[in-house]
Design a protein around this motif. Sequence first.
Motif, short mmCIF file in Angstrom:
data_model
loop_
_atom_site.label_atom_id
_atom_site.label_comp_id
_atom_site.label_asym_id
_atom_site.label_seq_id
_atom_site.Cartn_x
_atom_site.Cartn_y
_atom_site.Cartn_z
N ILE A 93 -60.97 -26.40 74.87
CA ILE A 93 -60.30 -25.24 75.49
C ILE A 93 -58.95 -24.96 74.59
N LEU A 94 -58.25 -26.00 74.20
CA LEU A 94 -57.11 -25.69 73.20
C LEU A 94 -57.42 -25.01 72.19
N TYR A 95 -58.67 -25.47 71.43
CA TYR A 95 -58.95 -24.94 70.15
C TYR A 95 -59.53 -23.43 70.42
N ARG A 96 -59.96 -23.04 71.59
CA ARG A 96 -60.40 -21.92 71.63
C ARG A 96 -59.28 -20.85 72.12
N ASN A 97 -58.27 -21.39 72.83
CA ASN A 97 -57.38 -20.66 73.44
C ASN A 97 -56.08 -20.53 72.61
N ALA A 98 -55.83 -21.51 71.45
CA ALA A 98 -54.67 -21.69 70.56
C ALA A 98 -54.94 -21.99 69.32
N PRO A 99 -55.84 -21.09 68.52
CA PRO A 99 -56.47 -21.47 67.24
C PRO A 99 -55.25 -21.42 66.26
N HIS A 100 -54.30 -20.88 66.59
CA HIS A 100 -53.19 -20.62 65.67
C HIS A 100 -52.47 -22.02 65.58
N ILE A 101 -52.46 -22.92 66.67
CA ILE A 101 -51.66 -23.98 66.52
C ILE A 101 -52.53 -25.49 66.38
N VAL A 102 -53.83 -25.25 66.95
CA VAL A 102 -54.71 -26.23 66.75
C VAL A 102 -55.61 -26.15 65.84
N ILE A 103 -55.61 -27.15 64.93
CA ILE A 103 -56.16 -26.98 63.33
C ILE A 103 -57.32 -28.21 63.27
N LEU A 104 -58.36 -27.73 62.50
CA LEU A 104 -59.58 -28.79 62.23
C LEU A 104 -58.88 -29.92 61.30
N GLU A 105 -59.05 -31.09 61.48
CA GLU A 105 -58.76 -32.11 60.47
C GLU A 105 -59.75 -32.91 60.04
N LYS A 106 -60.10 -33.14 59.08
CA LYS A 106 -61.14 -34.09 58.72
C LYS A 106 -60.45 -35.40 58.73
N MET A 107 -61.28 -36.43 59.21
CA MET A 107 -61.09 -37.86 59.35
C MET A 107 -62.22 -38.79 58.60
N LEU A 108 -61.63 -39.67 57.78
CA LEU A 108 -62.51 -40.54 57.13
C LEU A 108 -62.71 -41.79 57.55
N LEU A 109 -63.55 -42.50 57.91
CA LEU A 109 -63.74 -43.74 58.69
C LEU A 109 -64.24 -44.66 57.72
N PRO A 110 -63.58 -45.28 56.96
CA PRO A 110 -64.25 -46.36 55.78
C PRO A 110 -65.21 -47.40 56.28
N ILE A 111 -66.27 -47.81 55.62
CA ILE A 111 -67.01 -48.97 56.21
C ILE A 111 -66.77 -49.90 54.90
N VAL A 112 -66.48 -51.18 55.23
CA VAL A 112 -66.25 -52.33 54.17
C VAL A 112 -66.81 -53.34 54.57
N THR A 113 -66.99 -54.34 53.32
CA THR A 113 -67.48 -55.76 53.69
C THR A 113 -66.66 -56.35 54.74
N ASN A 114 -67.56 -57.00 55.71
CA ASN A 114 -66.85 -57.91 56.76
C ASN A 114 -65.90 -56.95 57.64
N GLY A 115 -66.30 -55.73 57.74
CA GLY A 115 -65.30 -54.92 58.51
C GLY A 115 -66.00 -55.18 59.99
N THR A 116 -65.13 -54.37 60.90
CA THR A 116 -65.54 -54.49 62.28
C THR A 116 -66.90 -53.95 62.63
N TYR A 117 -67.36 -52.88 61.94
CA TYR A 117 -68.53 -52.18 62.17
C TYR A 117 -69.24 -52.07 60.92
N GLY A 118 -70.69 -52.27 60.91
CA GLY A 118 -71.40 -51.88 59.65
C GLY A 118 -71.57 -50.41 59.67
N LYS A 119 -72.65 -49.89 58.68
CA LYS A 119 -72.88 -48.61 58.51
C LYS A 119 -73.72 -47.96 59.62
#
Length: 240
Positions: free
Chosen positions: A93-119
């Motif tokens: 709703i916010l993205y639709r109503n206020a696209p001038h101040i709600v911006i897409l942001e790409k997030m990268l979640l690394p997968i590492v050896t002995n990390g909490t979660y695998g691939k």
Amino acid sequence: MEKTGALSSFTRINKLQEMAQQRLDLLVRGGGITGAGLALDASSRGLTVGLVEKQDFAAGTSSRSTKLIHGGLRYLKQGELQLVKEVGRERAILYRNAPHIVILEKMLLPIVTNGTYGKLATSFALWLYDRLAGVKKEERRVMLSKQATEKQEPLLRKDILKGSGLYIEYRTDDARLVIEVIKTAAAYGALCANYAEATRFIYQDQKAIGVVVTELLSQTEYQIFARKIVNAAGPWVDQL
């Protein structure tokens, strides 16, 4: 309701005087996002609304967020599936109503050896997150290989890196979002004033029927009465 009001520093005193000259349907103490949202919701339904804030609008918690619109991945980890769906709808709703101040942001979640979660677990979690939150198809998660991840973020440790998940969140200027909401509430007729501190309640038959408000620049006091009073002052809620 016809939009006739305006938010202006030139009319602060007028707004306080107007509040004091009538009995409001709703008086909100606190000019953060909670108070702003209450003022907008009530004024858009035709109620007479006053809002007072002792600092500037959004000066407290509402200007100190992570700048993400409902970063809901943590709720998924906690098993709050219904909450993930709810915040996803609100975010859309916010993205639709206020696209001038709600911006897409790409997030990268690394997968590492002995990390909490695998691939596999990471891929499923992000897949489930996208669908619960109602993310559009073109914005859903993409799983990346080690090489593709290194291209996206060269500074990650290469000795333990196994890959990553690329997904979408939404960021905003939290304080500006509050101002936009208050401006809209004012356009619906809400009387909003900053640097106006609610110092004490006014009681009748052991019931709060109003608030004494001090305009901090002139130290002028106003008695403002309302059928309902909401204390939306965040960390300062107990000070009144």
